[in-house]
Write a protein that holds these residues in place. Structure first.
Motif: not given
Length: 277
Positions: A207-214
């Protein structure tokens, strides 16, 4: 049958199957292939209505798709190629199809790597789905898709992945897009079922650290499911295989090589340290 492409390095090499998300195509894995074919046989599929896959319908399916129908498309390709068992790598909605495949044919799944995994819809995601369902018949579908891309991948460093997905979506016919959008009606009960049921299959969430939705939902699920692991990729958003391909590739390959050797990776923590985003 779905359009597919294979890269075979040896008859006895383990298989890795790449599954893209809605609106994409197998071309979104172009930054992965060179590295993966050094170690694995690779299968890339274009989901129905995407890429070079022609529309696959029967009279019933033409009215509405469901997750079982589009998942069995992938199983059909495995059968045609006589691939009995494989590692599966997905991005975004492709992770839902892989998780569903592990329910329909668990014996075919050696491990799962979930990039930008969709595990649960938060309030913002539910609002987006509701907006999409309300406006899908009123505005051009590309307006909706572009809007969603900006909400999910808002930062400047997400531009490459955002533009690529929008450009790929332009190749999908509007009627086909609408059929895929009907899958949103199944999301909540299906995701709830997946959250409650632990498959025990070795699973790495990238997961990307900026994938704030998931990302928050994934942090929760790895603490409740066995054989589930999380690695968070810095300076990356939802489509982490494009935002940070080197990190995605190296972490995924290390995990798969360890699974193939029947041992768990030593550098992956079962309960990861939370990342502030």
């Amino acid at each position: 049958m779905l359009h597919y492409k294979t890269h075979v390095i040896a008859e006895d090499a383990p298989w890795v199957v790449f599954v893209h998300g809605a609106g994409g195509s197998s071309s979104i894995w172009f930054l992965q292939i060179k590295e993966f074919v050094k170690h694995f046989n690779v299968l890339l599929v274009d989901l129905r209505g995407h890429g070079r896959s022609k529309q696959i319908t029967t009279s019933k399916e033409e009215r509405r798709y469901n997750f079982e129908v589009v998942t069995r498309d992938v199983i059909e390709v495995l059968d045609a190629l006589q691939i009995q068992r494989a590692h599966f790598i997905g991005i975004s909605l492709g992770t839902i199809l892989i998780r569903n495949l592990s329910e329909l044919a668990p014996e075919r799944v050696q491990s799962m790597i979930m990039g930008g995994a969709i595990i649960r819809l938060n309030v913002r995601a539910k609002v987006l789905v509701a907006i999409g369902n309300f406006f899908k018949s009123l505005v051009p579908y590309m307006w909706l898709y572009t809007f969603f891309a900006w909400i999910i991948m808002p930062k400047a460093r997400h531009r490459k992945s955002r533009v690529m997905f929008v450009n790929e979506a332009k190749k999908v016919a509007q009627k086909e897009f609408m059929r895929w959008f009907t899958l949103t009606y199944e999301l909540n009960p299906l995701l709830k079922y997946f959250e409650e049921k632990d498959t025990g299959i070795p699973t790495l969430y990238l997961m990307g650290e900026e994938d704030y939705m998931f990302l928050p939902a994934v942090e929760y699920i790895v603490s409740h499911h066995t054989n589930s692991y999380l690695q968070v990729i810095s300076n990356s958003g939802h489509v982490c295989n494009i935002d940070q391909p080197h990190e995605f590739n190296s972490r995924a390959i290390d995990f798969l090589r360890n699974i193939s050797a029947r041992s768990l990776p030593q550098n992956v923590e079962a309960v990861p340290q939370l990342v502030a985003i």
